[in-house]
Design an enzyme around this catalytic site. Structure first.
Site, short mmCIF file in Angstrom:
data_model
loop_
_atom_site.label_atom_id
_atom_site.label_comp_id
_atom_site.label_asym_id
_atom_site.label_seq_id
_atom_site.Cartn_x
_atom_site.Cartn_y
_atom_site.Cartn_z
N SER A 168 0.79 -1.23 0.00
CA SER A 168 0.00 0.00 0.00
C SER A 168 0.82 1.28 0.00
O SER A 168 0.35 2.31 -0.45
CB SER A 168 -0.98 0.00 1.17
OG SER A 168 -0.32 -0.27 2.38
N HIS B 153 -5.31 -3.42 -2.91
CA HIS B 153 -4.95 -2.48 -3.98
C HIS B 153 -4.82 -3.15 -5.35
O HIS B 153 -4.50 -2.49 -6.32
CB HIS B 153 -3.63 -1.77 -3.64
CG HIS B 153 -3.70 -1.02 -2.35
ND1 HIS B 153 -4.27 0.22 -2.24
CD2 HIS B 153 -3.30 -1.36 -1.10
CE1 HIS B 153 -4.22 0.63 -0.98
NE2 HIS B 153 -3.63 -0.32 -0.27
N LYS C 61 -11.82 0.63 -1.98
CA LYS C 61 -10.81 1.20 -2.87
C LYS C 61 -11.33 1.18 -4.30
O LYS C 61 -12.22 1.94 -4.62
CB LYS C 61 -9.49 0.48 -2.63
CG LYS C 61 -8.98 0.92 -1.25
CD LYS C 61 -7.86 0.17 -0.66
CE LYS C 61 -7.57 0.83 0.68
NZ LYS C 61 -7.09 -0.09 1.69
C1 PLP Z 1 -7.06 -0.25 3.13
C2 PLP Z 1 -6.43 -1.54 3.45
C3 PLP Z 1 -6.98 -2.42 4.40
C4 PLP Z 1 -8.14 -2.01 5.26
O1 PLP Z 1 -9.32 -1.99 4.55
P1 PLP Z 1 -10.51 -1.08 5.09
O2 PLP Z 1 -11.71 -1.61 4.39
O3 PLP Z 1 -10.17 0.32 4.77
O4 PLP Z 1 -10.57 -1.33 6.59
C5 PLP Z 1 -6.39 -3.64 4.55
N1 PLP Z 1 -5.30 -4.00 3.84
C6 PLP Z 1 -4.72 -3.17 2.96
C7 PLP Z 1 -3.51 -3.62 2.21
C8 PLP Z 1 -5.26 -1.92 2.74
O5 PLP Z 1 -4.68 -1.08 1.88
#
Ligand code: PLP
Length: 400
Positions: free
Chosen positions: A183, A211, A243
């Protein structure tokens, strides 16, 4: 009480320390939808900081599905999935996510943080071992610590380091966990090699593809589709919906036995309210758009290519990433803050990422692209960077 121990005195001391270390964080108030142009604290910006990679968060069809479902299902789900909160919209989305990922089943969680927490703590505990890439998302690291399994972090994408650690392990269950796309760096995990290594060592592989879904793979199927990896290769596949899907929530996909295990033992699944059914309904539409509208991924790749060429001409330090996450490594914490501020003065919003989120000395501008951006906006960003850091001007290419 001795005032020295009063809560506000103790907390204010710790906050002052945080401020002195220049690591104090504060929130901006967004006064517009999440889009390439946003209004923050009353001012307009071109933004390169959302995770809405495909530009679906504000898509009219997704909004319409949300509104329509709110009319028929109300707003709150009113209960957890196991009590009485599992609606037909949740169920249909789970079935569609299973087909999309090519897995036997999928299970919805309210957030990605909770999916990781719930899956890892349900799968390993005392007497087991868990190995995580040291650049894994905080939710995976937290879950590993909380699980009670013997927890080790291996060097980023370093299979030799991982194998050395596996050689010294005698655990009942062994779980290897990585981000599909990291990330803060935007690079990919070497998943085919990791899958082979997991098989050889009788370990289970879990991939958090928060992602990757939507951005990678021919139909947006993420890292697993990109590398052609089956349920056998990656038995525990996690994705988030906040996302590229542009909505909210998360899921785990895998075998019938995996999903039933999570339903029975995952505490963050059992003891929480189900997401609103309208969020599930909206996600069903964004899943369809994500699969069908290939132009979104193609356009993203054009934006990324344009940015990388321009940034390299400016002598900026990029990372080995073909994902929409394109960090510019600055190094010094104070300098990265100053550059972010100067970009903001030029109407560009980019978030400076500093320790402890990333390693000391690797502070960066975390630039992210969305299918909503235009090539002209990429040029606007490159020109602003050039202005601030000294260099050539970009654009006038006749595009857009
Ligand atoms: C954003 C993210 C999460 C958390 O997801 P949410 O739905 O925002 O709680 C978990 N793992 C990764 C790699 C992320 O980028």
């Amino acid at each position: 009480m001795n005032p020295q121990f009063a809560i506000d005195n103790v907390l204010s001391f710790a906050l002052t320390e945080r401020r002195a270390a220049k690591r104090y964080r504060s929130r901006r108030v967004l006064e517009s939808p999440q889009a390439s142009q946003v209004v923050v604290d009353g001012k307009p910006y071109t933004a390169f900081c959302s995770n809405d990679y495909l530009g679906l968060a504000n898509h009219p069809d997704v909004i319409a599905a949300f509104q329509h479902a709110a009319n028929s299902f109300g707003v709150g789900s009113g209960a957890s999935h196991l009590v009485a909160g599992h609606s037909s919209e949740h169920h249909a989305l789970e079935e569609e996510l299973a087909v999309f990922t090519g897995r036997e089943r999928a299970l919805l969680f309210s957030t990605g943080y909770m999916a990781n927490m719930g899956a890892i703590t349900a799968l390993v505990g005392q007497g087991d071992a868990i190995f995580e890439d040291r650049l894994n998302h905080a939710s995976l690291l937290d879950a590993g610590l909380l699980s009670g399994a013997r927890f080790q972090r291996f060097l980023h994408n370093d299979l030799t380091n991982l194998q050395n650690r596996l050689d010294k392990t005698h655990a009942e269950r062994t779980l290897i966990v990585v981000d599909g796309v990291f990330s803060m760096d935007g690079d990919c995990a070497p998943l085919p090699e990791l899958a082979a290594l997991a098989q050889k060592n009788n370990a289970w592989l879990m991939v958090d593809d928060a992602h990757g879904f939507g951005c990678l793979g021919k139909t947006g199927g993420g890292s697993a589709e990109h590398f052609g990896l089956s349920q056998e290769d990656v038995p525990i596949l996690m994705g988030t919906l906040g996302k590229a899907f542009g909505t909210f929530g998360a899921f785990i996909a895998g075998s019938e036995n995996l999903i039933e295990t999570l339903i029975q033992f995952s505490r963050s699944y059992i003891y929480t309210t189900a997401m609103p059914p309208a969020v599930a309904a909206a996600t069903r539409v964004s899943l369809r758009l994500l699969q069908e509208e290939h132009w979104r991924r193609q356009h993203l790749q054009e934006l990324i290519a344009r940015f990388r060429v321009g940034a390299q001409q400016l002598g900026l330090q990029l990372l080995d990433s073909f994902s929409p996450i394109q960090p510019i490594i600055i190094g010094d914490e104070a300098r990265v803050l100053m550059i972010a501020e100067q970009l903001a003065e030029r109407g560009i919003l980019i978030i400076a990422i500093r320790p402890p989120t990333v390693a000391p000395g690797s502070s960066r501008l975390r630039v992210t692209f969305s299918a909503e951006h235009t090539l002209a906006q990429v040029d606007q960003l490159l020109n602003a960077l050039s202005d601030i850091l000294g260099g050539t001007q970009f654009g006038d290419s006749g595009h857009e």
